[in-house]
Design a protein around this motif. Structure first.
Motif, short mmCIF file in Angstrom:
data_model
loop_
_atom_site.label_atom_id
_atom_site.label_comp_id
_atom_site.label_asym_id
_atom_site.label_seq_id
_atom_site.Cartn_x
_atom_site.Cartn_y
_atom_site.Cartn_z
N ASN A 1 0.93 -1.27 0.07
CA ASN A 1 0.10 -0.03 0.04
C ASN A 1 0.78 1.18 0.08
O ASN A 1 0.62 2.26 -0.70
N LYS B 1 2.31 1.63 -3.53
CA LYS B 1 1.12 2.16 -4.27
C LYS B 1 0.71 3.70 -4.10
O LYS B 1 0.63 4.35 -5.08
N ALA B 2 0.95 4.02 -2.72
CA ALA B 2 0.79 5.46 -2.55
C ALA B 2 1.84 6.26 -3.04
O ALA B 2 1.73 7.59 -3.74
N ALA C 1 1.44 6.71 -6.78
CA ALA C 1 0.65 7.55 -7.31
C ALA C 1 0.75 8.96 -7.17
O ALA C 1 0.70 9.98 -7.83
N ARG C 2 1.75 9.14 -5.78
CA ARG C 2 2.24 10.73 -5.52
C ARG C 2 3.11 11.07 -6.62
O ARG C 2 3.25 12.24 -7.10
#
Length: 428
Positions: free
Chosen positions: A6, A9-10, A13-14
């Protein structure tokens, strides 16, 4: 483990939500810091090699599939815009050579000629350059793709596209479109990793290049870079203004920022073709048009090469005490512009065309090759700025030709190009 995934993924995405230009600038700063603190970590430079290698590998395939797919599906990309963009490419290359003559007359340079450079292939005249260019047109298509011969790639892609339009079924042409979309997606993935590539490239540059180019050849380098900046920030915008009658700087600065910066570090017009196509897509240009004009521009839009050939040749003439008359300077401008357009078809690029230009003033091959050697010494900076100028011009003049067509059709110009112009009118 789930928390780690997670978190990744964060972070991804950032990363993807941050501006690409900001990410590139961050990569640049980190690359400089690592080069100064950890110069022995040479593996960092491999990221740059991988990035440039990936762009160079995918660019020929991208050009072929985009051009052939566009022509197979509608065949309308070679319209009036095509003639316009070729005219802009040739005009600005000639103006670059003229500007280089003027700057050389105003600021004559003396060279320290010592060791001669060596090369496998040095063109003996403009005829040989043209011959090489024409042979590239009819090169084996597979060999053209493998060797990144974009003149040959364009020729075979155009023929293949028209042939598919004539004989292929609708489903086959649709499949070609899907292939083009898939290759374009791969290109977007590679460009998304540009910050890491730039980090590796700047690390290698800082750790391997000393300051000798600035101390021994500082004045010559300053003249070359200044002339290229004047071309990019004064002459080219003036040409664009004459075509569009709007403030050209939003377009010019955007192309320099989004095309010129990556080209500066990759030092390869071929590697920057995917970057320029991505930029054209962002500006809302017709893919059927820019898929042809961008790779063509990487071959014949050679403002930087014309400047390099002209200034280096006149510096050699001044060093040897050769008088250069105005008619001879005009002939040199024409010769440099024509030779620059064929630079990509000659091993070594623009520097190896200097002996041909030197022959115009009776300068011997041995002396001319010493001038080439000087060019290789300052090439770390000179070639970077030259590539940035050429590549940004490809995108800017493609957009100019497209926007001229929009004007003829009564379509409004994009907001980024007219916003400041309208704001200034409202203020008045």
């Amino acid at each position: 483990m789930k928390n780690i995934l997670n978190g990744l993924k964060a972070a991804a995405a950032r990363y993807n939500s941050t501006s690409l230009i900001l990410r590139i600038l961050i990569g640049l700063v980190i690359g400089v810091i690592l080069a100064l603190l950890l110069p022995g970590w040479t593996w960092i430079g491999e990221m740059g090699n991988l990035f440039v290698g990936a762009l160079k590998a995918v660019a020929p395939v991208l050009v072929f599939v985009l051009v052939s797919s566009a022509l197979a599906q509608n065949g309308q990309s070679l319209d009036k815009r095509f003639g316009t963009v070729i005219g802009l490419y040739m005009l600005t290359t000639f103006l670059a050579a003229v500007l280089a003559v003027v700057m050389s007359f105003l600021f004559p340079q003396q060279l320290v000629l010592a060791d001669a450079a060596t090369a496998d292939t040095v063109p003996q005249g403009l005829g040989e350059v043209v011959h090489t260019l024409l042979m590239n047109v009819v090169a084996n298509p597979l060999e053209a793709v493998a060797s990144a011969n974009y003149i040959g790639i364009l020729m075979w892609a155009i023929l293949f596209g028209f042939a598919m339009k004539a004989v292929a079924s609708d489903s086959a042409r649709a499949f070609m479109g899907n292939v083009a979309d898939a290759v374009s997606m791969i290109v977007r993935w590679i460009i998304n990793l540009a910050p890491f590539g730039i980090l590796g490239l700047i690390f290698t540059t800082v750790t391997t290049s000393g300051l000798s180019i600035f101390t021994d050849y500082g004045k010559l380098l300053l003249l070359l870079v200044s002339t290229m900046l004047i071309m990019a920030l004064v002459v080219s915008p003036l040409v664009i203004f004459c075509c569009l009658r709007v403030n050209p700087y939003p377009l010019v600065l955007r192309c320099l920022r989004e095309s010129g910066i990556p080209a500066f570090f990759t030092r390869s017009s071929a590697a920057n073709i995917p970057v320029n196509m991505e930029l054209c897509d962002k500006m809302g240009l017709d893919r059927n048009f820019y898929s042809v004009s961008i790779p063509l521009g990487s071959t014949i839009n050679m403002d930087g090469a014309a400047i390099t050939i002209t200034i280096m040749t006149l510096a050699a003439a001044h060093t040897l005490g050769v008088e250069v008359s105005i008619p001879a300077a005009i002939i040199l401008s024409v010769l440099s512009a024509l030779a620059a357009c064929g630079a990509s078809g000659v091993a070594g690029g623009s520097l190896l065309l200097i002996p041909m230009a030197c022959s115009l003033f009776g300068i011997s091959q041995d002396v001319a090759m010493q001038v080439v050697a000087v060019g290789f010494i300052i090439g770390v900076v000179q070639d970077s700025v030259e590539t940035a100028l050429n590549s940004a011009g490809d995108a800017a003049f493609t957009a100019t030709a497209e926007f001229m067509q929009w004007r003829r059709e009564g379509k409004p110009l994009p907001a980024f190009l007219t916003r400041r112009h309208k704001a200034s009118k409202e203020h008045k």
